[in-house]
Design a protein around this motif. Structure first.
Motif, PDB file in Angstrom:
ATOM      1  N   TYR A  79       1.000  -1.411   0.206  1.00 29.97           N
ATOM      2  CA  TYR A  79      -0.094   0.530  -0.211  1.00 29.97           C
ATOM      3  C   TYR A  79       1.011   1.609  -0.192  1.00 29.97           C
ATOM      4  CZ  TYR A  79      -3.636   3.391   1.711  1.00 29.97           C
ATOM      5  OH  TYR A  79      -4.557   4.207   1.410  1.00 29.97           O
ATOM      6  N   ARG A  80       0.725   2.174  -1.105  1.00 29.69           N
ATOM      7  CA  ARG A  80       1.862   2.679  -1.186  1.00 29.69           C
ATOM      8  C   ARG A  80       1.118   4.453  -0.457  1.00 29.69           C
ATOM      9  NH1 ARG A  80       2.469   2.542  -7.505  1.00 29.69           N
ATOM     10  NH2 ARG A  80       3.563   1.105  -7.521  1.00 29.69           N
TER      11      ARG A  80
ATOM     12  N   PRO B  65       7.921   5.918   2.043  1.00 36.82           N
ATOM     13  CA  PRO B  65       7.492   4.490   1.902  1.00 36.82           C
ATOM     14  C   PRO B  65       6.519   3.456   1.850  1.00 36.82           C
ATOM     15  CG  PRO B  65      10.046   5.772   3.084  1.00 36.82           C
ATOM     16  CD  PRO B  65       8.514   6.380   3.696  1.00 36.82           C
ATOM     17  N   ALA B  66       6.842   2.348   1.412  1.00 34.36           N
ATOM     18  CA  ALA B  66       5.322   1.570   1.369  1.00 34.36           C
ATOM     19  C   ALA B  66       5.557   0.587   2.996  1.00 34.36           C
ATOM     20  CB  ALA B  66       6.427   0.204   0.435  1.00 34.36           C
ATOM     21  N   GLY B  67       3.511   0.661   2.849  1.00 33.09           N
ATOM     22  CA  GLY B  67       3.185   0.119   3.357  1.00 33.09           C
ATOM     23  C   GLY B  67       2.278  -1.032   3.683  1.00 33.09           C
TER      24      GLY B  67
ATOM     25  N   SER C  70     -11.199  -8.818  10.327  1.00 34.62           N
ATOM     26  CA  SER C  70     -10.269  -7.583  10.838  1.00 34.62           C
ATOM     27  C   SER C  70      -9.461  -6.564   9.803  1.00 34.62           C
ATOM     28  CB  SER C  70      -9.807  -7.763  11.714  1.00 34.62           C
ATOM     29  OG  SER C  70      -9.349  -6.523  12.561  1.00 34.62           O
ATOM     30  N   PHE C  71      -9.639  -5.547   9.620  1.00 32.99           N
ATOM     31  CA  PHE C  71      -8.549  -4.720   8.793  1.00 32.99           C
ATOM     32  C   PHE C  71      -8.226  -3.710   9.271  1.00 32.99           C
ATOM     33  CE2 PHE C  71      -7.490  -0.773   5.626  1.00 32.99           C
ATOM     34  CZ  PHE C  71      -7.226  -1.677   4.846  1.00 32.99           C
ATOM     35  N   ARG C  72      -6.555  -3.796   9.147  1.00 37.02           N
ATOM     36  CA  ARG C  72      -5.496  -2.869   9.194  1.00 37.02           C
ATOM     37  C   ARG C  72      -4.484  -1.947   8.072  1.00 37.02           C
ATOM     38  NH1 ARG C  72      -0.708  -3.767  12.781  1.00 37.02           N
ATOM     39  NH2 ARG C  72       0.355  -5.615  11.599  1.00 37.02           N
ATOM     40  N   TYR C  73      -4.629  -0.458   8.308  1.00 40.30           N
ATOM     41  CA  TYR C  73      -3.139   0.056   7.395  1.00 40.30           C
ATOM     42  C   TYR C  73      -2.049  -0.323   8.284  1.00 40.30           C
ATOM     43  CZ  TYR C  73      -6.605   2.490   4.542  1.00 40.30           C
ATOM     44  OH  TYR C  73      -7.191   2.997   4.720  1.00 40.30           O
ATOM     45  N   VAL C  74      -0.696  -0.680   7.823  1.00 37.98           N
ATOM     46  CA  VAL C  74       0.640  -0.897   9.359  1.00 37.98           C
ATOM     47  C   VAL C  74       1.544  -0.094   7.949  1.00 37.98           C
ATOM     48  CG1 VAL C  74       2.682  -2.352   8.925  1.00 37.98           C
ATOM     49  CG2 VAL C  74       0.174  -3.893   9.191  1.00 37.98           C
ATOM     50  N   LEU C  75       1.241   1.103   8.332  1.00 40.52           N
ATOM     51  CA  LEU C  75       2.315   2.283   8.227  1.00 40.52           C
ATOM     52  C   LEU C  75       3.183   2.863   8.800  1.00 40.52           C
ATOM     53  CD1 LEU C  75      -0.493   3.759   6.321  1.00 40.52           C
ATOM     54  CD2 LEU C  75       0.602   2.558   5.081  1.00 40.52           C
ATOM     55  N   LYS C  76       4.055   3.478   8.453  1.00 39.76           N
ATOM     56  CA  LYS C  76       4.905   4.145   8.812  1.00 39.76           C
ATOM     57  C   LYS C  76       5.302   5.256  10.252  1.00 39.76           C
ATOM     58  CE  LYS C  76       9.911   5.358   9.076  1.00 39.76           C
ATOM     59  NZ  LYS C  76      10.865   6.383   8.758  1.00 39.76           N
ATOM     60  N   GLU C  77       3.964   6.310   9.658  1.00 41.11           N
ATOM     61  CA  GLU C  77       3.588   7.229  10.335  1.00 41.11           C
ATOM     62  C   GLU C  77       1.701   7.016   9.733  1.00 41.11           C
ATOM     63  OE1 GLU C  77       5.597  10.741   9.664  1.00 41.11           O
ATOM     64  OE2 GLU C  77       7.513   9.566   9.288  1.00 41.11           O
TER      65      GLU C  77
ATOM     66  N   ARG D  39      -4.869   8.520  -6.552  1.00 38.82           N
ATOM     67  CA  ARG D  39      -3.423   7.897  -6.339  1.00 38.82           C
ATOM     68  C   ARG D  39      -3.877   6.725  -7.058  1.00 38.82           C
ATOM     69  NH1 ARG D  39      -1.063  12.348  -5.255  1.00 38.82           N
ATOM     70  NH2 ARG D  39      -1.536  13.784  -3.736  1.00 38.82           N
ATOM     71  N   ASP D  40      -2.449   6.228  -7.431  1.00 40.91           N
ATOM     72  CA  ASP D  40      -2.442   4.908  -7.647  1.00 40.91           C
ATOM     73  C   ASP D  40      -1.560   3.912  -6.242  1.00 40.91           C
ATOM     74  OD1 ASP D  40      -1.585   2.146  -7.842  1.00 40.91           O
ATOM     75  OD2 ASP D  40       0.402   2.848  -9.315  1.00 40.91           O
ATOM     76  N   ARG D  41      -2.700   3.038  -5.106  1.00 41.03           N
ATOM     77  CA  ARG D  41      -1.935   3.203  -3.998  1.00 41.03           C
ATOM     78  C   ARG D  41      -1.010   1.039  -4.224  1.00 41.03           C
ATOM     79  NH1 ARG D  41      -3.053   6.525  -0.456  1.00 41.03           N
ATOM     80  NH2 ARG D  41      -4.621   7.428  -0.570  1.00 41.03           N
ATOM     81  N   GLY D  42      -0.702   0.940  -5.760  1.00 43.22           N
ATOM     82  CA  GLY D  42       0.281  -0.435  -5.724  1.00 43.22           C
ATOM     83  C   GLY D  42      -0.005  -1.673  -4.959  1.00 43.22           C
ATOM     84  N   LEU D  43      -1.774  -1.417  -4.843  1.00 44.01           N
ATOM     85  CA  LEU D  43      -1.564  -2.208  -3.879  1.00 44.01           C
ATOM     86  C   LEU D  43      -1.451  -4.396  -4.945  1.00 44.01           C
ATOM     87  CD1 LEU D  43      -5.317  -1.008  -3.833  1.00 44.01           C
ATOM     88  CD2 LEU D  43      -4.012  -1.607  -2.018  1.00 44.01           C
TER      89      LEU D  43
END
Length: 148
Positions: free
Chosen positions: A43-44, A55-57, A69-76, A141-145
Motif C-alpha cells: 500500500y503506497r 516508504p511503502a506500507g 479485521s482490517f488494518r493499515y501498517v504504515l510508518k506514520e 492515486r495509485d496505491r500499488g495494491l
C-alpha cells in the motif's frame, strides 16, 4: 456475489514458510467463504501537499467468515489509519472487495477492490450526493495494491 475461493494474496504464514497460498473451497450458499488467516497487500501513501511518495506500507486483512479485521501498517499513520477495524469481505469473478468500517466521523469509507490473482487493485471512496444515491469513486492515486 460469489463465494470466495482465494483472497488473492498470500497468507503471512505462507510468506514465512515459503509455501504457496492455499486454494480455499467455497462454502455452499454463502457470499464469502474464506479460511482463517491473515493476508497482506502493498500500500503506497503520499504526502498530501507535495505528492511525494512515502516508504511503502501494507494493508492487512485477518479473521474468518463472519469476523474480519482490517488494518493499515504504515510508518506514520494518520488517525484515520491507526488501529484495526471490522471489515466486510465479498467477491466477484475477478476481485476480492474489502470494506472496512469508518474509524471515526470524517474519515470516510473506502473500498479496496483487489484482483484475486494479486496483481493489483484500486481504492474507491464512498461519496454521498446531496440529491442522488451514494456512489463509489476511484481515488486519484495509485496505491500499488499487489499481494505480498
Amino acid at each position: 456475489m460469489k463465494a470466495l475461493w482465494t483472497l488473492g494474496a498470500l497468507p503471512l504464514a505462507a510468506l514465512v514458510s515459503g509455501c504457496a497460498a492455499p486454494t480455499i473451497p467455497p462454502a455452499a450458499d454463502t457470499d464469502m467463504a474464506v479460511s482463517s488467516g491473515t493476508w497482506a497487500w502493498r500500500y503506497r501513501t503520499y504526502d498530501i501537499e507535495s505528492g511525494i511518495e512515502y516508504p511503502a506500507g501494507r494493508i492487512e486483512l485477518s479473521g474468518r467468515p463472519g469476523g474480519y479485521s482490517f488494518r493499515y501498517v504504515l510508518k506514520e499513520p494518520n488517525p484515520c489509519a491507526a488501529g484495526s477495524v471490522a471489515a466486510t469481505v465479498s467477491t466477484d469473478d475477478l476481485n476480492t472487495i474489502i470494506i472496512p468500517v469508518e474509524r471515526m466521523t470524517g474519515c470516510g469509507v473506502r473500498r479496496f477492490v483487489l484482483r484475486k490473482d494479486g496483481t493489483g487493485g484500486r481504492v474507491d471512496v464512498k461519496v454521498q450526493s446531496k440529491k442522488g444515491p451514494t456512489t463509489w469513486e476511484p481515488e486519484e492515486r495509485d496505491r500499488g495494491l499487489t499481494a505480498m
